[in-house]
Scaffold this motif. Structure first.
Motif, mmCIF file in Angstrom:
data_model
loop_
_atom_site.group_PDB
_atom_site.id
_atom_site.type_symbol
_atom_site.label_atom_id
_atom_site.label_comp_id
_atom_site.label_asym_id
_atom_site.label_seq_id
_atom_site.Cartn_x
_atom_site.Cartn_y
_atom_site.Cartn_z
ATOM 1 N N GLU A 147 0.822 -1.214 0.000
ATOM 2 C CA GLU A 147 0.000 0.000 0.000
ATOM 3 C C GLU A 147 0.850 1.256 0.000
ATOM 4 O OE1 GLU A 147 -3.096 0.014 -0.759
ATOM 5 O OE2 GLU A 147 -3.016 -2.166 -0.773
ATOM 6 N N VAL A 148 2.057 1.182 0.561
ATOM 7 C CA VAL A 148 2.959 2.340 0.539
ATOM 8 C C VAL A 148 3.357 2.682 -0.893
ATOM 9 C CG1 VAL A 148 5.252 3.173 1.219
ATOM 10 C CG2 VAL A 148 3.842 1.914 2.872
ATOM 11 N N ILE A 149 3.630 1.663 -1.688
ATOM 12 C CA ILE A 149 4.129 1.922 -3.041
ATOM 13 C C ILE A 149 3.050 1.920 -4.116
ATOM 14 C CG2 ILE A 149 6.398 0.976 -2.468
ATOM 15 C CD1 ILE A 149 5.645 -1.514 -4.139
ATOM 16 N N ARG A 150 1.876 1.347 -3.822
ATOM 17 C CA ARG A 150 0.863 1.124 -4.853
ATOM 18 C C ARG A 150 0.504 2.362 -5.681
ATOM 19 N NH1 ARG A 150 -2.075 -3.235 -5.128
ATOM 20 N NH2 ARG A 150 -1.962 -3.644 -2.891
ATOM 21 N N PRO A 151 0.389 3.548 -5.105
ATOM 22 C CA PRO A 151 -0.004 4.694 -5.937
ATOM 23 C C PRO A 151 1.051 5.111 -6.961
ATOM 24 C CG PRO A 151 -0.391 5.135 -3.599
ATOM 25 C CD PRO A 151 0.443 3.904 -3.678
ATOM 26 N N PHE A 152 2.284 4.604 -6.826
ATOM 27 C CA PHE A 152 3.393 5.174 -7.584
ATOM 28 C C PHE A 152 4.124 4.193 -8.495
ATOM 29 C CE2 PHE A 152 2.943 7.287 -3.460
ATOM 30 C CZ PHE A 152 2.600 8.560 -3.888
ATOM 31 N N VAL A 153 3.727 2.922 -8.495
ATOM 32 C CA VAL A 153 4.426 1.928 -9.315
ATOM 33 C C VAL A 153 3.429 1.143 -10.157
ATOM 34 C CG1 VAL A 153 6.332 1.687 -7.672
ATOM 35 C CG2 VAL A 153 4.348 0.157 -7.505
ATOM 36 N N ARG A 154 3.947 0.354 -11.071
ATOM 37 C CA ARG A 154 3.079 -0.495 -11.882
ATOM 38 C C ARG A 154 2.296 -1.463 -10.994
ATOM 39 N NH1 ARG A 154 7.640 -0.698 -14.766
ATOM 40 N NH2 ARG A 154 8.103 -2.752 -13.866
ATOM 41 N N TRP A 155 1.144 -1.847 -11.473
ATOM 42 C CA TRP A 155 0.264 -2.706 -10.679
ATOM 43 C C TRP A 155 0.901 -4.059 -10.379
ATOM 44 C CZ3 TRP A 155 -2.241 -7.415 -11.822
ATOM 45 C CH2 TRP A 155 -1.894 -7.956 -13.061
ATOM 46 N N VAL A 158 1.314 5.205 -15.276
ATOM 47 C CA VAL A 158 2.301 4.565 -14.404
ATOM 48 C C VAL A 158 1.801 3.193 -13.966
ATOM 49 C CG1 VAL A 158 3.433 4.656 -12.150
ATOM 50 C CG2 VAL A 158 3.312 6.715 -13.574
ATOM 51 N N VAL A 159 0.575 3.143 -13.473
ATOM 52 C CA VAL A 159 0.019 1.901 -12.930
ATOM 53 C C VAL A 159 -0.085 0.824 -14.002
ATOM 54 C CG1 VAL A 159 -2.006 0.865 -11.839
ATOM 55 C CG2 VAL A 159 -1.183 3.115 -11.084
ATOM 56 N N ARG A 219 5.996 10.901 -8.631
ATOM 57 C CA ARG A 219 4.986 10.675 -9.663
ATOM 58 C C ARG A 219 3.601 11.057 -9.154
ATOM 59 N NH1 ARG A 219 6.927 4.480 -11.123
ATOM 60 N NH2 ARG A 219 8.753 5.025 -12.371
ATOM 61 N N LYS A 220 2.731 11.351 -10.080
ATOM 62 C CA LYS A 220 1.332 11.591 -9.730
ATOM 63 C C LYS A 220 0.718 10.284 -9.239
ATOM 64 C CE LYS A 220 -3.087 12.909 -11.768
ATOM 65 N NZ LYS A 220 -3.799 13.228 -13.023
ATOM 66 N N ALA A 221 0.075 10.345 -8.091
ATOM 67 C CA ALA A 221 -0.500 9.132 -7.504
ATOM 68 C C ALA A 221 -1.575 8.539 -8.407
ATOM 69 C CB ALA A 221 -1.085 9.443 -6.132
#
Length: 201
Positions: free
Chosen positions: A101-109, A190-191, A183-185
């Motif tokens: 959850e810490v990284i989810r908004p900013f990295v690929r799914w 990105v996701v 990055r934009k959340a």
């Protein structure tokens, strides 16, 4: 003396548009400091030796990230490897989901999915010693990220408890952390929901 700006309400349901526009404005500097808080948490992990292991929690994350980078992984996988256990301090029983959850908004799914599920995949290496089902990960056998998670654990996680490994320092990875968290959340570009990336070249 600087005037402190506050909302007018004591219950959120009573807030006005002006209140919420103010909060949005005031939150921006706090959000911008997210990478600093993440890096601070990593530094705290250097103060905690993995009980019974021969390295600290930080060294394990750094070693995982170092292996990922040396394998030719891209920045999302490297940062995912670095932060895959960042939740250990606050959520040791479900650190994998917390870290995701810490990284989810900013990295690929797929990176977030692998971090979220690495705990059950990692138990393949030791679960049988506790009388657990070491093949519990097989419940995800049909998931498109199964092979990525298995490889993540084999190549970068389970192998990264070596006090003699030439591990790169946190300073090496700090620019990558800052780049990812700038990055934009939840940016769809990105996701990239549904896209499966390679762990390495």
């Amino acid at each position: 003396m600087t005037e402190t700006r506050t909302v007018s309400f004591t219950q959120m349901k009573d807030g006005t548009r002006e209140d919420y526009e103010l909060l949005e404005q005031l939150e921006k500097p706090y959000l911008a400091l997210t990478p600093d808080r993440v890096l601070d948490e990593l530094r705290r992990q250097d103060e905690v030796t993995l009980e019974g292991y021969r390295i600290t929690r930080l060294t394990h994350g750094l070693q995982s990230a170092t292996r990922a980078e040396r394998d030719g992984a891209d920045i999302d996988w490297i940062v995912g490897a670095l932060l895959h256990d960042v939740g250990d301090g606050l959520a040791p029983q479900n650190h994998d989901r917390f870290s995701a959850e810490v990284i989810r908004p900013f990295v690929r799914w797929d990176v977030a999915w692998v971090v979220e599920h690495h705990g059950i995949f990692q138990s393949f290496y030791y679960g049988h010693h506790y009388g657990w089902d070491r093949d519990a990960r097989d419940r995800f056998r049909d998931h498109p990220c199964f092979d990525s998670c298995a490889a993540f654990c084999e190549r970068w996680d389970q192998s990264s408890f070596d006090p003699d490994y030439d591990t790169r320092p946190l300073a090496h990875f700090e620019p990558m952390v800052r780049q990812v968290f700038a990055r934009k959340a939840y940016d769809p570009e990105v996701v990239r929901e549904g896209y499966l990336s390679k762990l390495s070249e």
